[in-house]
Design an enzyme around this catalytic site. Structure first.
Site, PDB file in Angstrom:
ATOM      1  N   GLU A 176       9.363   0.760  10.934  1.00  9.44           N
ATOM      2  CA  GLU A 176      10.460   1.701  10.629  1.00  9.44           C
ATOM      3  C   GLU A 176       9.866   3.086  10.745  1.00  9.44           C
ATOM      4  OE1 GLU A 176      13.577   0.917   9.637  1.00  9.44           O
ATOM      5  OE2 GLU A 176      13.321  -1.240   9.477  1.00  9.44           O
TER       6      GLU A 176
ATOM      7  N   LYS B 282       0.855  -1.195   0.000  1.00 12.99           N
ATOM      8  CA  LYS B 282       0.000   0.000   0.000  1.00 12.99           C
ATOM      9  C   LYS B 282       0.882   1.234   0.000  1.00 12.99           C
ATOM     10  CE  LYS B 282      -1.817   3.037   2.631  1.00 12.99           C
ATOM     11  NZ  LYS B 282      -1.866   4.175   1.711  1.00 12.99           N
TER      12      LYS B 282
ATOM     13  N   CYS C  72      14.142   9.653   6.550  1.00 14.53           N
ATOM     14  CA  CYS C  72      13.950   9.254   7.956  1.00 14.53           C
ATOM     15  C   CYS C  72      15.211   9.423   8.774  1.00 14.53           C
ATOM     16  CB  CYS C  72      13.450   7.823   8.010  1.00 14.53           C
ATOM     17  SG  CYS C  72      14.528   6.682   7.166  1.00 14.53           S
TER      18      CYS C  72
ATOM     19  N   GLU D 112      10.075  15.608  15.187  1.00 15.38           N
ATOM     20  CA  GLU D 112      10.544  15.369  13.821  1.00 15.38           C
ATOM     21  C   GLU D 112       9.907  16.405  12.893  1.00 15.38           C
ATOM     22  OE1 GLU D 112       9.026  11.975  11.605  1.00 15.38           O
ATOM     23  OE2 GLU D 112      11.051  11.539  10.923  1.00 15.38           O
TER      24      GLU D 112
HETATM   25  P1  NAD Z   1       2.397   8.295   7.629  1.00  5.70           P
HETATM   26  O1  NAD Z   1       2.604   7.528   8.886  1.00  5.70           O
HETATM   27  O2  NAD Z   1       1.440   9.400   7.625  1.00  5.70           O
HETATM   28  O3  NAD Z   1       1.920   7.306   6.462  1.00  5.70           O
HETATM   29  C1  NAD Z   1       2.667   6.171   6.102  1.00  5.70           C
HETATM   30  C2  NAD Z   1       1.750   5.163   5.441  1.00  5.70           C
HETATM   31  O4  NAD Z   1       0.812   4.691   6.410  1.00  5.70           O
HETATM   32  C3  NAD Z   1       0.935   5.722   4.284  1.00  5.70           C
HETATM   33  O5  NAD Z   1       0.846   4.773   3.259  1.00  5.70           O
HETATM   34  C4  NAD Z   1      -0.429   5.963   4.921  1.00  5.70           C
HETATM   35  O6  NAD Z   1      -1.477   5.926   3.995  1.00  5.70           O
HETATM   36  C5  NAD Z   1      -0.499   4.790   5.884  1.00  5.70           C
HETATM   37  N1  NAD Z   1      -1.425   4.972   6.994  1.00  5.70           N
HETATM   38  C6  NAD Z   1      -1.807   6.134   7.579  1.00  5.70           C
HETATM   39  N2  NAD Z   1      -2.672   5.888   8.591  1.00  5.70           N
HETATM   40  C7  NAD Z   1      -2.826   4.546   8.648  1.00  5.70           C
HETATM   41  C8  NAD Z   1      -3.570   3.682   9.483  1.00  5.70           C
HETATM   42  N3  NAD Z   1      -4.334   4.135  10.473  1.00  5.70           N
HETATM   43  N4  NAD Z   1      -3.490   2.346   9.276  1.00  5.70           N
HETATM   44  C9  NAD Z   1      -2.705   1.844   8.300  1.00  5.70           C
HETATM   45  N5  NAD Z   1      -1.992   2.621   7.467  1.00  5.70           N
HETATM   46  C10 NAD Z   1      -2.037   3.952   7.639  1.00  5.70           C
HETATM   47  O7  NAD Z   1       3.860   8.759   7.180  1.00  5.70           O
HETATM   48  P2  NAD Z   1       4.237   9.681   5.920  1.00  5.70           P
HETATM   49  O8  NAD Z   1       3.837  11.079   6.227  1.00  5.70           O
HETATM   50  O9  NAD Z   1       3.768   9.035   4.677  1.00  5.70           O
HETATM   51  O10 NAD Z   1       5.837   9.559   5.920  1.00  5.70           O
HETATM   52  C11 NAD Z   1       6.654  10.353   6.712  1.00  5.70           C
HETATM   53  C12 NAD Z   1       7.081   9.598   7.950  1.00  5.70           C
HETATM   54  O11 NAD Z   1       7.704   8.372   7.576  1.00  5.70           O
HETATM   55  C13 NAD Z   1       8.107  10.336   8.770  1.00  5.70           C
HETATM   56  O12 NAD Z   1       7.779  10.242  10.131  1.00  5.70           O
HETATM   57  C14 NAD Z   1       9.396   9.576   8.494  1.00  5.70           C
HETATM   58  O13 NAD Z   1      10.354   9.649   9.491  1.00  5.70           O
HETATM   59  C15 NAD Z   1       8.908   8.190   8.310  1.00  5.70           C
HETATM   60  N6  NAD Z   1       9.871   7.389   7.549  1.00  5.70           N
HETATM   61  C16 NAD Z   1      10.611   6.456   8.227  1.00  5.70           C
HETATM   62  C17 NAD Z   1      11.562   5.696   7.559  1.00  5.70           C
HETATM   63  C18 NAD Z   1      12.382   4.655   8.284  1.00  5.70           C
HETATM   64  O14 NAD Z   1      13.003   3.814   7.643  1.00  5.70           O
HETATM   65  N7  NAD Z   1      12.429   4.656   9.603  1.00  5.70           N
HETATM   66  C19 NAD Z   1      11.760   5.887   6.188  1.00  5.70           C
HETATM   67  C20 NAD Z   1      10.997   6.848   5.524  1.00  5.70           C
HETATM   68  C21 NAD Z   1      10.044   7.594   6.219  1.00  5.70           C
END
Ligand code: NAD
Length: 500
Positions: free
Chosen positions: A272, A197, A306, A403
């Site tokens: 992650e 997804k 990240c 963050e």
């Molecule tokens: P997000 O948590 O808003 O969304 C991530 C994914 O989760 C999306 O596909 C979203 O549609 C889905 N999602 C949202 N709510 C959900 C729910 N209730 N149930 C299931 N899925 C759900 O994050 P974002 O804004 O897309 O990305 C930015 C974040 O990602 C930052 O916090 C960043 O640090 C983190 N990130 C971490 C890594 C790592 O390897 N640690 C790598 C890249 C990004």
């Protein structure tokens, strides 16, 4: 001057075809419409113009995709390891052949400069797939010398490593192509089937990857993609009874909600999550190369990475010189649309993200920090921000604790190594850290004291496919990449045979 957006009249015909092909999911080896036909608009962050659509999938689409993955699983797990390897190599070759197209799509969708999507993200995508392609023929258990104390008895004991089953991968918008590859490659190498997804903010490249996997010869149903909202598609995947494991990359808030929901059906979960990674700069470091590495570590992709090293701690004697060098580096960057070759820093991904970052900066000013770089807010068609250095940042400030996920570096001084470690560890997160020093003894002394999943010394924390990536505490658990990245998709079965 008002910065324009990408000129989409000059993109390649192949990229145009991807933007114009309409909303579709990828399920059971083919592009299909979602059950409701609903769509999510896709915007170019450099112009704020709508450029494409994603299918707004629903629970019914998730059921169909999970059913396809579950149907493909018995045959895929029984596929010879050498064949799984061959298909992964073939997929990587096709991705490389289509690298220009994928990079163009990624730049238009996410905003990053083309050189970054073409060289860095593509490199990390191919590196991960090729690394994982080597594993299927090397997955092995152990033989165990079993000494059960039953007189006269004999036993043979060994372990086997088996794929967990159907995997749901939920990924963020910042590097969708790389994130998808980091999840798909180890899952299918292990013998799992997968439903990915992508984020509703950016995910076009993931659908191209899935189609290239079909062309490479992956059987139908092994790799599926369902686009849609996290609250709908994401939740349906996490709760689905036939999903055995959820591998998630994204924010800490979402990750915790996913782990909580997945616990109801005792699913395996890998998280992650976010970070607030420190960089510690000792005065004995090679300052010029350190400044370059520190700035790349936070400003590359506008801080939307990240492991971005967003908190810099500088040994006090070097502080003024370092702040001036950071200012000069940041103020000399060319901000612009990603498809323009001179662009060094592209726009951030959305208006929401830009507003959030500017909010942190005005808060920092109100809390007494000094913005030493040029006005961060760039007038333009899209969501442009200049790289910004915030000096005199204190540990309690919101911009230091939370963050930002934007091009913002906070700077503060330390007087000795113990204080540097204490400042670095003064965070809920624990993803990554950088140490800059010419004294390796100092680096070795500090490495064990830092609470993070990764420590980079005299380099920004580039991903390397054989080194696991992941965090501790609010940055999550489990690992992507490396052997541990593969292990997350395997279960151990113990076998005990009585032979006498
Ligand atoms: P997000 O948590 O808003 O969304 C991530 C994914 O989760 C999306 O596909 C979203 O549609 C889905 N999602 C949202 N709510 C959900 C729910 N209730 N149930 C299931 N899925 C759900 O994050 P974002 O804004 O897309 O990305 C930015 C974040 O990602 C930052 O916090 C960043 O640090 C983190 N990130 C971490 C890594 C790592 O390897 N640690 C790598 C890249 C990004």
């Amino acid at each position: 001057m008002r910065l324009p957006g990408n000129n989409l009249d000059s993109i390649s015909p192949a990229a145009r075809a991807v933007l114009d092909r309409g909303a579709a999911l990828f399920v059971g080896g083919e592009a299909i419409p979602s059950a409701t036909g609903a769509e999510i608009p896709v915007y170019d962050p450099s112009s704020a113009r709508q450029i494409s659509v994603l299918a707004d999938g629903g629970a019914e689409d998730v059921d169909q995709a999970v059913a396809a993955a579950a149907a493909a699983f018995p045959r895929w797990r029984a596929t010879a390891p050498a064949e799984r390897e061959r298909l992964l190599w073939r997929w990587a070759a096709l991705i490389e052949q289509n690298a220009d197209l994928l990079a163009e799509i990624e730049t238009i969708d996410v905003g990053m400069p083309l050189w970054m999507s073409r060289r860095m993200e593509m490199g990390a995508t191919l590196g991960a797939i090729r690394y994982m392609a080597g594993w299927p023929t090397k997955i092995a258990g152990q033989t165990v010398d079993v000494g059960v104390p039953i007189p006269g008895s004999q036993f043979v004991g060994y372990t086997v490593r088996e794929p967990v089953g159907v995997v749901a991968a939920i990924i963020p918008w910042n590097v969708p192509m790389m994130m998808a590859a980091w999840k798909i490659a180890p899952a299918v190498a292990a013998g799992c089937t997968i439903v990915v997804k992508p984020s509703e903010v950016a995910g076009l490249s993931v659908l191209v990857l899935a189609d290239l996997a079909r062309q490479a010869g992956f059987p139908d149903g092994v790799i599926n993609v369902v686009t849609g909202k996290g609250s709908v598609v994401g939740q349906a995947l996490v709760r689905h009874k036939d999903v055995a494991k959820v591998t998630f990359t994204g924010s800490t808030t979402t990750g915790v909600a996913i782990a909580t929901a997945a616990a109801a059906s005792a699913k395996k979960v890998t998280l992650e999550l976010g970070g607030k990674s420190p960089q510690i700069l000792f005065a004995d470091a090679d300052l010029n190369s350190a400044i370059d590495g520190i700035c790349n570590g936070i400003f590359l992709h506008s801080g939307q990475i990240c492991v971005a090293g967003s908190r810099l701690y500088v040994e006090r004697p070097a502080l003024d010189e370092v702040v001036e060098k950071l200012r000069a580096w940041a103020d000399s960057r060319v901000v612009g649309p990603g498809l323009v070759p001179d662009t060094q820093i592209g726009p951030v991904v959305s208006d929401t993200q830009k507003a959030k970052i500017l909010g942190y900066l005005s808060g920092a000013g109100q809390e007494g920090a000094d913005i030493v770089t040029a006005d961060p807010d760039v007038d333009g068609d899209g969501y442009y921000l200049r790289p910004t250095v915030v000096a005199n940042a204190t540990p309690s400030m919101q911009v230091v604790r939370e963050e930002v996920f934007g091009p913002v570096l906070t700077v503060a001084a330390f007087d000795d190594a113990d204080e540097a470690v204490a400042l670095a560890n003064d965070t809920d997160y624990g993803l990554s850290a950088c140490v800059w020093t010419s004294n390796l003894a100092t680096a070795h002394r500090i490495i064990p004291q830092i609470r993070s999943g990764k420590v980079a010394v005299n380099t920004d924390p580039l991903p390397y496919p054989a080194l696991p990536e992941g965090g501790r505490r609010a940055s999550g658990y489990g690992r992507d990449l490396g052997q541990e990245g593969l292990d997350g998709f395997l279960e151990t079965k113990s076998v005990l045979i009585r032979t006498a």
